[in-house]
Design an enzyme around this catalytic site. Structure first.
Site, short mmCIF file in Angstrom:
data_model
loop_
_atom_site.label_atom_id
_atom_site.label_comp_id
_atom_site.label_asym_id
_atom_site.label_seq_id
_atom_site.Cartn_x
_atom_site.Cartn_y
_atom_site.Cartn_z
N GLU A 1 -2.76 -2.18 1.24
CA GLU A 1 -2.68 -3.64 1.11
C GLU A 1 -3.58 -4.38 2.09
O GLU A 1 -3.10 -5.13 2.96
CB GLU A 1 -1.23 -4.11 1.22
CG GLU A 1 -0.35 -3.55 0.11
CD GLU A 1 1.03 -4.19 0.05
OE1 GLU A 1 1.46 -4.77 1.07
OE2 GLU A 1 1.67 -4.09 -1.01
N GLU B 1 3.18 0.37 -6.53
CA GLU B 1 4.48 0.23 -5.86
C GLU B 1 5.31 -0.82 -6.57
O GLU B 1 4.77 -1.86 -6.96
CB GLU B 1 4.31 -0.29 -4.43
CG GLU B 1 3.66 0.61 -3.44
CD GLU B 1 3.56 -0.06 -2.06
OE1 GLU B 1 4.31 -1.02 -1.78
OE2 GLU B 1 2.70 0.35 -1.29
C1 GAL Z 1 4.59 -3.06 0.46
C2 GAL Z 1 3.95 -2.01 1.34
C3 GAL Z 1 4.84 -0.78 1.45
C4 GAL Z 1 6.24 -1.19 1.79
C5 GAL Z 1 6.72 -2.16 0.74
C6 GAL Z 1 8.14 -2.61 0.94
O1 GAL Z 1 3.98 -4.30 0.59
O2 GAL Z 1 2.71 -1.62 0.80
O3 GAL Z 1 4.31 0.06 2.45
O4 GAL Z 1 6.26 -1.80 3.02
O5 GAL Z 1 5.92 -3.30 0.75
O6 GAL Z 1 8.56 -3.49 -0.06
#
Ligand code: GAL
Length: 661
Positions: free
Chosen positions: A150, A308
């Site tokens: 990110e 994710e």
């Molecule tokens: C994302 C991040 C992950 C984790 C996740 C939690 O933004 O890439 O590593 O922190 O949020 O929701």
């Protein structure tokens, strides 16, 4: 270039076995088999384990994990852990720690604790990535590279000494001549004329507002520094493993304010997006759809990866609501419907310690006796039935103009109203289209848009001359354009286009604006449709455009609120306010005028999207919904539907659309 394996839809997520005793790995691989997990992301935050001291690399622990996964049919998306530089490195090079706009140097203990411009960070990055690439070159389990995590979130702009040095070099390259910079930035205003590059600082916090053109360039520069840091890694990995795709995950396309994803997309082999629901928002599935559509659009329509999302609650919002039964399934399948070829989560097993221990995982703290685990296993089975979708496209007849530069410029200081924000208008138009069951793409205003029946520009405050010409050509050739207020106002330096507003669009829209009349907070005016409108009113003077609806009261009573300018074979519409309730109806008029087909009579709790010969019917409501006009074989249970299809409350039906026998 999409990863060749796993076949079908990739299923899995971030996996951090280094947080667990060795025996948990055995349990995890068994659970992965049970759920049908076929791809995990490893090593994203493991620099301290991969390089425990400067120049000594230790990959043995990771080899063992990768080999176990490989033996169990799980492929690996291997992370480069540069979002988590180790404590020893930061202690040795404290100058890598980023500095905020307010001048605060952040400390170690979080993540993203190094500035992308810092030479020591770039050197250490290159060393580590080369070692990692050399070690895993040819490993059969590794199917792709996942660089960093990110970019830009939360570290968008850095104001350290290395950033300022790089910034001056960047400006020099961009403007060549300091007088060109002075012209572009309008430095005669407030007597800011520069005589030497060394006089130019970053646009730090100030007791008044800072030159907007300087800030806009700093946003471009800062984003570009992150891209350089990415490209440094990508180039090493491409050299060492030419067949493997390289990507980085976006912090949620629609939330990535500091990253111009049109630019990023050119650097990535495959687009990877993260999306998290705004837990408290009842219709948060609309934001999800928007994020997915924007991911597909920056991917140029090619399949992308949902890198994710969460199985249940996140841990970083004010109130972290757990997902209700069925919600994760609806979320996952909505991403697939909108072009994702993967369903990946943060993370496989919920952590017991650290900052994210209250974040859900595919394997929750409650273990496998939980409803959530049963849903994870069921979803894995469902996704196997959708394997045939891999590689297929989503078609849209309508596009929304989305330009990060306009986003940045609009939200600088001192605009006519604080209610003018980019996302507010984008969300409003996207939502109206979503409720009309219209699938949309997003486009840059300079892109080839000739294939769309309707293009909507909800918030194009910054619009270059060239982009305005592009829109003009589109309409003349038969396109239908709808522009919302405060668009076409400034050029790429935040300088107002010459003459009356909207300078870049005056001719195309067939009108000019004599005066803006921003409304008070909570104030509304009435349109001739009878609907209330808020935020904005203005005095529109038609010059070729016809008035479709007007303001019935307020500062512009009796003057146009919605206009249409027939031009060439198309039409250019303009909406001079923010309807409170009537936006969907006004939009529907434009869609009808342009002949955009869409399902009629469906409740707006039903999401209907087509992809690769399938129709997805996702019922977000708490009542069953019956859809007419779709027929085919249900992918999940094999039942053939030739009449109306009823989708139970909260359920998802996917039909392989086949004509009636
Ligand atoms: C994302 C991040 C992950 C984790 C996740 C939690 O933004 O890439 O590593 O922190 O949020 O929701």
């Amino acid at each position: 270039m999409y990863p060749e394996r796993p076949a079908g839809i990739a299923y899995g997520g971030d996996y951090n076995p280094e947080q667990w005793p060795r025996e948990v790995l055995e349990e995890d691989v068994a659970l992965m088999r049970e759920a049908g997990v076929n791809l995990v992301t490893l090593g994203l935050f493991s620099w301290a384990l991969m390089e425990p001291e400067e120049g000594r690399f230790a990959f043995g622990w990771l080899d063992e994990i990768i080999d176990r996964l490989h033996a169990n049919g799980v492929a690996v998306d291997l992370g480069t852990p540069t979002a988590a530089p180790p404590a020893w490195f930061v202690a040795r090079h404290p100058d890598v720690l980023p500095v905020t706009r307010e001048g605060v140097r952040i400390g170690f203990g979080g993540r993203q604790s190094a500035c992308s411009s810092a030479p020591a960070f770039r050197e250490a990055t290159a060393r580590l990535v080369r070692a990692l690439g050399e070690h895993y070159r040819g490993h059969p389990a590794v199917v792709m590279w996942h660089v960093h995590n990110e970019y830009g979130a939360p570290l968008g702009e850095c104001y350290c000494e290395h950033s300022v040095a790089a910034w001056r070099a960047w400006l020099r390259q961009k403007y060549r001549d300091i007088s060109a910079l002075n012209d572009a930035w309008g430095t005669t205003f407030w007597g800011q004329t520069y005589t030497d590059w060394a006089e130019i600082d970053a646009p730090r916090a100030n007791h008044t507002t800072v030159n907007p053109a300087q800030r806009l360039d700093y946003a471009r520069f800062s984003d570009g520094q992150h891209r350089e840091h990415y490209a440094l890694q990508r180039d090493i990995l491409r050299e060492l493993t030419p067949g493997l795709p390289v990507t980085t995950n976006f912090a949620g396309t629609v939330n990535c304010k500091s990253t111009d994803l049109w630019q990023w997309a050119r650097e990535l082999d495959v687009i990877a997006n993260d999306h998290y629901l705004q837990a408290e928002r009842p219709d948060n599935h609309i934001d999800l759809a928007m994020s997915a559509d924007l991911a597909r659009s920056v991917a140029g329509g090619r399949p992308w990866m949902l890198m994710e999302h969460s199985a249940g609650a996140v841990n970083w919002q004010p109130r972290n609501l757990a997902k209700r039964p069925g919600e994760m399934r609806r979320n996952s399948l909505a991403h697939v419907a909108r072009g994702s070829d993967s369903v990946l989560f943060f993370q496989f097993r919920a952590s017991r310690f650290g900052a994210e221990k209250f974040h859900s995982g595919m394997v929750p703290h409650a273990g496998t006796g939980s409803e959530q685990w049963r849903e994870i296993v069921r979803l894995g089975a469902d996704l196997r039935k959708l394997a045939g979708l891999r590689g297929s496209r989503v078609r849209a007849e309508v596009a929304l103009v989305w330009d990060w530069e306009s986003y940045w410029a609009l939200e600088l200081d001192w605009r006519p109203s604080v209610d003018l924000t980019f996302r507010e208008r984008m969300d409003a138009f996207y939502e109206a289209l979503w409720r009309e069951h219209v699938t949309v793409d997003f486009v840059h205003p300079s892109a080839d848009i000739s294939g769309y029946r309707v293009v909507v520009a909800p918030s194009s405050y910054l619009l270059t001359e060239a982009s305005a010409k592009n829109l003009h050509r589109y309409v003349e050739a038969g396109g239908h354009l709808l522009v919302s207020y405060f668009s076409g106002i400034v050029d790429e330096h935040d300088t107002i286009h010459p003459g009356a507003h909207p300078g870049a669009l005056r001719e195309l829209l067939g009108l000019s604006i004599e005066e803006f009349h921003p409304l008070r907070e909570h104030e509304t005016v009435t349109l001739t449709t009878g609907d209330p409108a808020r935020v904005w009113s203005e005095r529109v003077r038609p010059a070729g455009a016809v008035t479709v609806e007007g303001f019935a009261d307020g500062p512009d009573a009796g003057h146009p609120a919605l206009t249409r300018h027939d031009l060439g074979a198309g039409s250019a519409w303009y909406l001079a306010t923010a309807p409170v309730t009537g936006l969907r109806d006004l939009l529907a008029r434009v869609l009808d005028h342009a002949g955009v087909s869409r399902p009629r009579g469906l409740p707006d709790t039903l999401e209907l999207v087509r992809r690769g010969g399938h129709v997805f019917l996702i019922n977000h409501g708490d009542r069953p919904v019956t859809a007419e006009g779709v027929s085919g074989v249900s992918v999940f249970d094999g039942v053939r539907h030739d009449g109306p299809v009823t989708v139970p409350a909260g359920a998802v039906t996917v039909l392989l659309e086949t004509p009636r026998p």
